[in-house]
Design a protein around this motif. Structure first.
Motif, PDB file in Angstrom:
ATOM      1  N   ASP A  51       0.814  -1.429   0.428  1.00  0.00           N
ATOM      2  CA  ASP A  51      -0.296   0.010   0.212  1.00  0.00           C
ATOM      3  C   ASP A  51       0.486   1.233   0.014  1.00  0.00           C
ATOM      4  O   ASP A  51       1.410   1.731   0.995  1.00  0.00           O
ATOM      5  N   TRP A  52       1.087   1.717  -0.733  1.00  0.00           N
ATOM      6  CA  TRP A  52       2.117   2.871  -1.060  1.00  0.00           C
ATOM      7  C   TRP A  52       1.079   4.525  -1.063  1.00  0.00           C
ATOM      8  O   TRP A  52       1.992   5.064  -0.388  1.00  0.00           O
ATOM      9  N   SER A  53       0.315   4.316  -1.017  1.00  0.00           N
ATOM     10  CA  SER A  53      -0.581   5.165  -0.494  1.00  0.00           C
ATOM     11  C   SER A  53      -0.416   5.603   1.143  1.00  0.00           C
ATOM     12  O   SER A  53      -1.107   6.573   1.498  1.00  0.00           O
ATOM     13  N   GLY A  54       0.081   4.480   2.166  1.00  0.00           N
ATOM     14  CA  GLY A  54       0.631   4.762   3.324  1.00  0.00           C
ATOM     15  C   GLY A  54       1.893   4.669   3.454  1.00  0.00           C
ATOM     16  O   GLY A  54       2.162   4.531   4.936  1.00  0.00           O
ATOM     17  N   ILE A  55       2.701   4.956   2.608  1.00  0.00           N
ATOM     18  CA  ILE A  55       4.263   5.009   2.532  1.00  0.00           C
ATOM     19  C   ILE A  55       4.393   6.446   3.528  1.00  0.00           C
ATOM     20  O   ILE A  55       4.303   7.517   3.752  1.00  0.00           O
ATOM     21  N   ARG A  56       5.057   6.468   5.006  1.00  0.00           N
ATOM     22  CA  ARG A  56       5.583   7.978   5.525  1.00  0.00           C
ATOM     23  C   ARG A  56       7.246   7.982   4.667  1.00  0.00           C
ATOM     24  O   ARG A  56       8.622   7.565   4.283  1.00  0.00           O
ATOM     25  N   VAL A  57       7.143   9.335   4.107  1.00  0.00           N
ATOM     26  CA  VAL A  57       8.686  10.311   4.026  1.00  0.00           C
ATOM     27  C   VAL A  57       8.820  10.563   4.612  1.00  0.00           C
ATOM     28  O   VAL A  57       8.961  11.235   5.185  1.00  0.00           O
ATOM     29  N   VAL A 103      -8.207   7.620  -3.008  1.00  0.00           N
ATOM     30  CA  VAL A 103      -7.736   6.575  -4.558  1.00  0.00           C
ATOM     31  C   VAL A 103      -6.841   5.692  -3.291  1.00  0.00           C
ATOM     32  O   VAL A 103      -5.806   6.537  -2.920  1.00  0.00           O
ATOM     33  N   ALA A 104      -7.131   4.825  -3.432  1.00  0.00           N
ATOM     34  CA  ALA A 104      -5.773   3.526  -2.561  1.00  0.00           C
ATOM     35  C   ALA A 104      -4.604   3.243  -3.644  1.00  0.00           C
ATOM     36  O   ALA A 104      -4.630   2.644  -5.270  1.00  0.00           O
TER      37      ALA A 104
END
Length: 314
Positions: free
Chosen positions: A251-257, A280-281
């Motif tokens: 799930d790239w929409s949940g990535i923390r940079v 959008v997921a």
């Protein structure tokens, strides 16, 4: 005519002087000079554990794996009770020998090295090591060197990914890395053994290790899927279908940079790096097109409200 000579002409330097010059070259970042002085030191002190160990460490930093293996193997033989006391009974040359042997695919030497270091459960033989050492986070394309003169691998952007650790020095990427990292799901990477920050796995703090080299490219294409109308349970079911077939989903929409300071430390809730909210997921998928499409079509067949846009990234 009388010709005067410089007083130091042909003066024989001693090990202490060479060691001092080598240390100075390390501190000033003179890699070529440090390499010359390391070789000179080994000639002057062929029975010194310290000389062989530090020369092997330099070879490791430079990625000279054959030379590092040779030097650390010699240091392993020269490990004295005095050195054991200094290093709390553990031979650090054994660890670096294991890394070098893993890089070269010399599994028999790697097994001997890990045994000498005290790693349990690997066994003998000459076949590849493929044990279960759990999951660990590994920093791809590290943004900081670990050793003097080291040039970290820089195939792409820095990213910390979770990996299946198969030996003390190599692991298989379990996440679907972002395309900017230029790595893939199931790539095999060589990694160092010094913790460079921590991540949470449940209630446990797990050390982050820096990548040293990519050993194998999995060849699995990376895709981005943008999905609307899917509930979290729907995504979990898709992930399960892909996992059963050896394919990847993240799930790239949940990535923390994260900032570099947090990435190299222990991220906590006091310093937020939350992803921007979205309807959008954004999913990262890994797999070959035909098999991936069959799974996605079957998954979407019972979900008419779901909309999916799939893009090949590389």
């Amino acid at each position: 005519m009388t010709v005067s000579k410089w007083p130091g002409f042909k003066r024989q330097r001693g090990p202490r002087e060479v060691w001092s010059e080598w240390t100075a070259a390390d501190e000033s970042g003179e890699a070529e000079r440090a390499a010359i002085l390391a070789a000179e030191m080994l000639q002057m002190a062929p029975g010194s554990f310290d000389a062989w160990f530090h020369a092997g460490l330099l070879s490791k930093a430079l990625g000279e794996w054959g030379q590092s293996m040779e030097r650390n193997a010699r240091a392993l033989e020269l490990f004295t009770p005095e050195a054991a006391e200094e290093f709390d009974g553990v031979n650090p040359a054994a660890w670096n020998l294991g890394i070098a042997a893993t890089a070269l695919g010399d599994w028999a030497t790697a097994r001997r090295a890990w045994e000498a270091y005290g790693v349990q459960g690997i066994g003998g033989g000459s076949g590849p090591i493929d044990s279960d050492f759990g999951v660990v986070p590994i920093r791809l394309n590290p943004d900081q060197p670990s050793l003097p003169h080291q040039v970290p691998p820089s195939a792409g952007a820095t990213e910390v990914v979770w990996c299946w650790r198969r030996s003390p020095a190599h692991a298989v990427i379990a996440n679907v890395p972002l395309p900017e990292s230029r790595h893939r799901f199931k790539d095999v990477v060589l990694h160092d053994g010094e913790p460079k920050g921590f991540r949470r796995l449940g209630a446990q703090a797990v050390p982050v290790f820096d990548q040293l080299q990519r050993l194998e490219d999995s060849g699995l294409p990376t895709w981005e899927a943008r999905i609307t109308g899917a509930a979290p349970d729907d995504i979990r079911e898709l992930s399960s279908h892909l996992e059963q077939r050896g394919l990847g989903l993240d799930d790239w929409s949940g990535i923390r940079v994260m900032c570099s300071q947090c990435s190299h430390g222990t991220p906590d809730h006091a310093h937020h790096h939350e992803p921007a909210p979205s309807d959008v997921a954004r999913l990262g998928l890994a797999g070959h097109e035909g098999e991936l499409n069959r799974i996605l079509e079957a998954w979407m067949g019972s979900r008419p409200a779901v909309d999916l846009d799939l893009t090949l990234l590389g």
